[in-house]
Design a protein around this motif. Sequence first.
Motif, PDB file in Angstrom:
ATOM      1  N   ALA A  35       0.799  -1.228   0.000  1.00  0.00           N
ATOM      2  CA  ALA A  35       0.000   0.000   0.000  1.00  0.00           C
ATOM      3  C   ALA A  35       0.833   1.281   0.000  1.00  0.00           C
ATOM      4  N   LYS A  36       1.956   1.290   0.670  1.00  0.00           N
ATOM      5  CA  LYS A  36       2.786   2.500   0.791  1.00  0.00           C
ATOM      6  C   LYS A  36       4.105   2.355   0.036  1.00  0.00           C
ATOM      7  N   ALA A  82       1.727   1.873  -8.320  1.00  0.00           N
ATOM      8  CA  ALA A  82       1.733   2.498  -6.999  1.00  0.00           C
ATOM      9  C   ALA A  82       0.750   1.764  -6.104  1.00  0.00           C
ATOM     10  N   GLY A  83       1.155   1.550  -4.850  1.00  0.00           N
ATOM     11  CA  GLY A  83       0.257   0.938  -3.880  1.00  0.00           C
ATOM     12  C   GLY A  83      -0.942   1.830  -3.620  1.00  0.00           C
ATOM     13  N   SER A  84      -2.002   1.252  -3.082  1.00  0.00           N
ATOM     14  CA  SER A  84      -3.261   1.981  -2.884  1.00  0.00           C
ATOM     15  C   SER A  84      -3.125   3.184  -1.959  1.00  0.00           C
ATOM     16  N   GLY A  85      -2.174   3.167  -1.033  1.00  0.00           N
ATOM     17  CA  GLY A  85      -1.992   4.280  -0.108  1.00  0.00           C
ATOM     18  C   GLY A  85      -0.771   5.126  -0.414  1.00  0.00           C
ATOM     19  N   SER A  86      -0.188   4.943  -1.571  1.00  0.00           N
ATOM     20  CA  SER A  86       1.040   5.658  -1.929  1.00  0.00           C
ATOM     21  C   SER A  86       0.779   7.133  -2.221  1.00  0.00           C
ATOM     22  N   ARG A 101      19.709  -1.756 -11.309  1.00  0.00           N
ATOM     23  CA  ARG A 101      18.702  -2.742 -11.688  1.00  0.00           C
ATOM     24  C   ARG A 101      17.634  -2.080 -12.543  1.00  0.00           C
ATOM     25  N   GLU A 102      16.936  -2.896 -13.286  1.00  0.00           N
ATOM     26  CA  GLU A 102      15.904  -2.372 -14.182  1.00  0.00           C
ATOM     27  C   GLU A 102      14.643  -1.948 -13.436  1.00  0.00           C
ATOM     28  N   TYR A 103      14.308  -2.656 -12.361  1.00  0.00           N
ATOM     29  CA  TYR A 103      13.088  -2.373 -11.590  1.00  0.00           C
ATOM     30  C   TYR A 103      13.408  -2.465 -10.107  1.00  0.00           C
ATOM     31  N   VAL A 104      12.666  -1.678  -9.318  1.00  0.00           N
ATOM     32  CA  VAL A 104      12.858  -1.707  -7.870  1.00  0.00           C
ATOM     33  C   VAL A 104      11.554  -1.288  -7.180  1.00  0.00           C
ATOM     34  N   VAL A 105      11.296  -1.879  -6.015  1.00  0.00           N
ATOM     35  CA  VAL A 105      10.189  -1.454  -5.164  1.00  0.00           C
ATOM     36  C   VAL A 105      10.771  -0.556  -4.093  1.00  0.00           C
ATOM     37  N   LEU A 106      10.189   0.638  -3.938  1.00  0.00           N
ATOM     38  CA  LEU A 106      10.662   1.610  -2.956  1.00  0.00           C
ATOM     39  C   LEU A 106       9.539   1.992  -2.007  1.00  0.00           C
ATOM     40  N   ASP A 107       9.907   2.250  -0.741  1.00  0.00           N
ATOM     41  CA  ASP A 107       8.944   2.713   0.259  1.00  0.00           C
ATOM     42  C   ASP A 107       8.668   4.195   0.096  1.00  0.00           C
ATOM     43  N   ASP A 108       7.401   4.572   0.240  1.00  0.00           N
ATOM     44  CA  ASP A 108       7.011   5.982   0.177  1.00  0.00           C
ATOM     45  C   ASP A 108       7.763   6.846   1.195  1.00  0.00           C
ATOM     46  N   ASN A 109       8.072   6.272   2.359  1.00  0.00           N
ATOM     47  CA  ASN A 109       8.713   7.061   3.418  1.00  0.00           C
ATOM     48  C   ASN A 109      10.224   7.124   3.298  1.00  0.00           C
TER      49      ASN A 109
END
Length: 152
Positions: A35-36, A82-86, A101-109
């Motif tokens: 979500a974030k 984007a996550g639902s709460g991003s 890297r080609e893709y990455v997941v990052l935290d909103d915070n």
Amino acid sequence: MSQYTRIVLAERPQSEIDSKTFRTEIVPFDLRPNAKQILVQTIYLSLDPTQRTWLNDTRGYMKPVQIGEVMRSGGIGVVIQAGSGSRFQRGDTVFGMLGWREYVVLDDNDPGLARIEVPPGVELIDFLGPLGITGLTAYFVGPGLLKPYVLR
């Protein structure tokens, strides 16, 4: 998309970086933001002198990159999910520590994650140079560091 590419530290260089320092890996595409979080596709990566220090097994202002970890790097990418709460939306252009890297997941915070809006007369790549961390460091810190060396 079933896989993507990343580059990891294979061994610490004893002096010069060579063909054994890094390893290219093709890995399953199992990246899903919560979500974030956001899923980012890398467009540009920054190559900065400090990255060489991150290869050493000594603590500095940031911990060293560990063997088997993706090489750390600032970069610019596009949010593809984007996550639902991003706070971000699909299509946003962002700067953050994307790594090699080609893709990455990052935290909103993540404190280094920022949305980029490109003003007229500026190129997106400028955010890795004069409008990025290195350019801003040179602008704000550089004059103070150089002051004792300026001839009068």
